[in-house]
Design a protein around this motif. Structure first.
Motif, PDB file in Angstrom:
ATOM      1  N   PHE A   9       0.848  -1.193   0.000  1.00 31.54           N
ATOM      2  CA  PHE A   9       0.000   0.000   0.000  1.00 31.54           C
ATOM      3  C   PHE A   9       0.878   1.235   0.000  1.00 31.54           C
ATOM      4  O   PHE A   9       1.822   1.322   0.779  1.00 31.54           O
ATOM      5  CB  PHE A   9      -0.891  -0.029   1.249  1.00 31.54           C
ATOM      6  CG  PHE A   9      -1.712   1.221   1.448  1.00 31.54           C
ATOM      7  CD1 PHE A   9      -2.527   1.715   0.436  1.00 31.54           C
ATOM      8  CD2 PHE A   9      -1.678   1.895   2.659  1.00 31.54           C
ATOM      9  CE1 PHE A   9      -3.288   2.859   0.623  1.00 31.54           C
ATOM     10  CE2 PHE A   9      -2.435   3.045   2.862  1.00 31.54           C
ATOM     11  CZ  PHE A   9      -3.243   3.525   1.841  1.00 31.54           C
ATOM     12  N   ASN A  10       0.610   2.149  -0.910  1.00 32.76           N
ATOM     13  CA  ASN A  10       1.363   3.408  -0.983  1.00 32.76           C
ATOM     14  C   ASN A  10       0.551   4.523  -0.364  1.00 32.76           C
ATOM     15  O   ASN A  10      -0.242   5.154  -1.052  1.00 32.76           O
ATOM     16  CB  ASN A  10       1.643   3.772  -2.451  1.00 32.76           C
ATOM     17  CG  ASN A  10       2.834   3.025  -2.993  1.00 32.76           C
ATOM     18  OD1 ASN A  10       3.798   2.788  -2.269  1.00 32.76           O
ATOM     19  ND2 ASN A  10       2.744   2.634  -4.253  1.00 32.76           N
ATOM     20  N   PRO A  11       0.722   4.769   0.929  1.00 31.03           N
ATOM     21  CA  PRO A  11      -0.133   5.777   1.563  1.00 31.03           C
ATOM     22  C   PRO A  11       0.242   7.198   1.186  1.00 31.03           C
ATOM     23  O   PRO A  11       1.375   7.466   0.808  1.00 31.03           O
ATOM     24  CB  PRO A  11       0.102   5.548   3.061  1.00 31.03           C
ATOM     25  CG  PRO A  11       1.441   4.919   3.148  1.00 31.03           C
ATOM     26  CD  PRO A  11       1.684   4.181   1.866  1.00 31.03           C
ATOM     27  N   VAL A  12      -0.750   8.086   1.278  1.00 27.06           N
ATOM     28  CA  VAL A  12      -0.484   9.522   1.172  1.00 27.06           C
ATOM     29  C   VAL A  12      -0.256   9.999   2.601  1.00 27.06           C
ATOM     30  O   VAL A  12      -1.119   9.793   3.450  1.00 27.06           O
ATOM     31  CB  VAL A  12      -1.714  10.245   0.577  1.00 27.06           C
ATOM     32  CG1 VAL A  12      -1.500  11.750   0.549  1.00 27.06           C
ATOM     33  CG2 VAL A  12      -2.033   9.719  -0.816  1.00 27.06           C
ATOM     34  N   ARG A  13       0.897  10.567   2.892  1.00 27.82           N
ATOM     35  CA  ARG A  13       1.169  11.033   4.262  1.00 27.82           C
ATOM     36  C   ARG A  13       1.586  12.485   4.256  1.00 27.82           C
ATOM     37  O   ARG A  13       2.280  12.932   3.348  1.00 27.82           O
ATOM     38  CB  ARG A  13       2.312  10.223   4.917  1.00 27.82           C
ATOM     39  CG  ARG A  13       1.975   8.801   5.330  1.00 27.82           C
ATOM     40  CD  ARG A  13       1.290   8.641   6.681  1.00 27.82           C
ATOM     41  NE  ARG A  13       1.686   9.500   7.782  1.00 27.82           N
ATOM     42  CZ  ARG A  13       2.016   9.056   8.977  1.00 27.82           C
ATOM     43  NH1 ARG A  13       2.124   7.760   9.205  1.00 27.82           N
ATOM     44  NH2 ARG A  13       2.260   9.902   9.956  1.00 27.82           N
TER      45      ARG A  13
END
Ligand code: IYR
Length: 220
Positions: A9-13
């Motif tokens: 999963f490539n989260p937006v942080r």
């Protein structure tokens, strides 16, 4: 047995500061959203319409069935046919079908059976619920269809606001005429009719307020 492999999963942080800034900015933008009944006939770029609708399509849905069909009507003759059919139903609703309490609740909003915005607005976005799918001649269930489509409409409205455009969540009732005019299949039910465009230069909105935090947030 897992049909779908799980992928990273490539989260937006964001940093805390960025979160505060962004959430505040977004809230301020959304606080300016108003349901609009007076549209300009100015066209909107096709790509903007597509982006807005694709944003709606990012909604979560029961078992990822994405149980929606989203129709975009820009053809003037079809918009006129939709207006005529909607006004026919609305005239009956306002004069005979809606109870006194409902009419009284709507009175401050100044709505009536006439829906000129259905012709003036450059685009009508019509959401249909897909109650089931037909796969190889067999009915396949969809789940939480109303919830899923409701969330998709919410994202659409946010995307419209983000693009600097206006919309109305219009509910002509009953909406069966939309299914006929747009020739939708048996497994679909009309959900909402959303005119989108720029406001007319002299557009007005009712002077109404949103609930304060204390009136609808309950913390535990
Ligand atoms: N379908 C009608 C009535 C209507 C109902 C509600 I609840 C509203 O918030 C506004 C209108 C119409 O679209 O005029």
């Amino acid at each position: 047995m897992n049909d779908y492999p799980f992928i990273p999963f490539n989260p937006v942080r964001f940093s805390i500061e960025q979160m505060m800034e962004r959430s505040n900015q977004f809230y301020a933008l959304m606080q300016k959203r108003r349901s609009l009944r007076f549209f300009s006939d100015e066209k909107i770029p096709e790509i903007v319409l597509t982006n807005i609708i694709m944003t709606a399509g990012t909604a979560p849905s029961g078992a990822n069935k994405q149980p929606w069909a989203i129709c975009v009507v820009t053809n003037p003759e079809l918009k006129q046919a939709i207006r005529i059919a909607a006004e026919k139903e609305e005239q009956l609703s306002y004069s005979e079908r809606m109870p006194e309490e409902w009419l009284a609740d709507l009175a401050p909003l100044g709505t009536d059976w006439q829906k000129p915005f259905l012709e003036t607005a450059p685009a009508l976005i019509v959401f249909f619920k897909r109650n089931y799918e037909v796969v190889n001649g067999k009915k396949k269930n969809n789940y939480y269809v109303t919830e899923s489509v409701g969330i998709a409409v919410g994202l659409l409205l946010a995307a419209i606001q983000n693009a600097g455009l206006c919309a109305l969540t219009h509910t002509p009732s009953p909406m069966g005429f939309l299914k006929n005019l747009l020739q939708r299949p048996d497994n679909e039910t009309p959900f909402l009719l959303i005119p989108v465009g720029y406001p007319a230069p002299d557009a007005t909105v009712p002077d109404i307020a949103r609930k304060a935090a204390n009136d609808f947030i309950y913390r535990y």
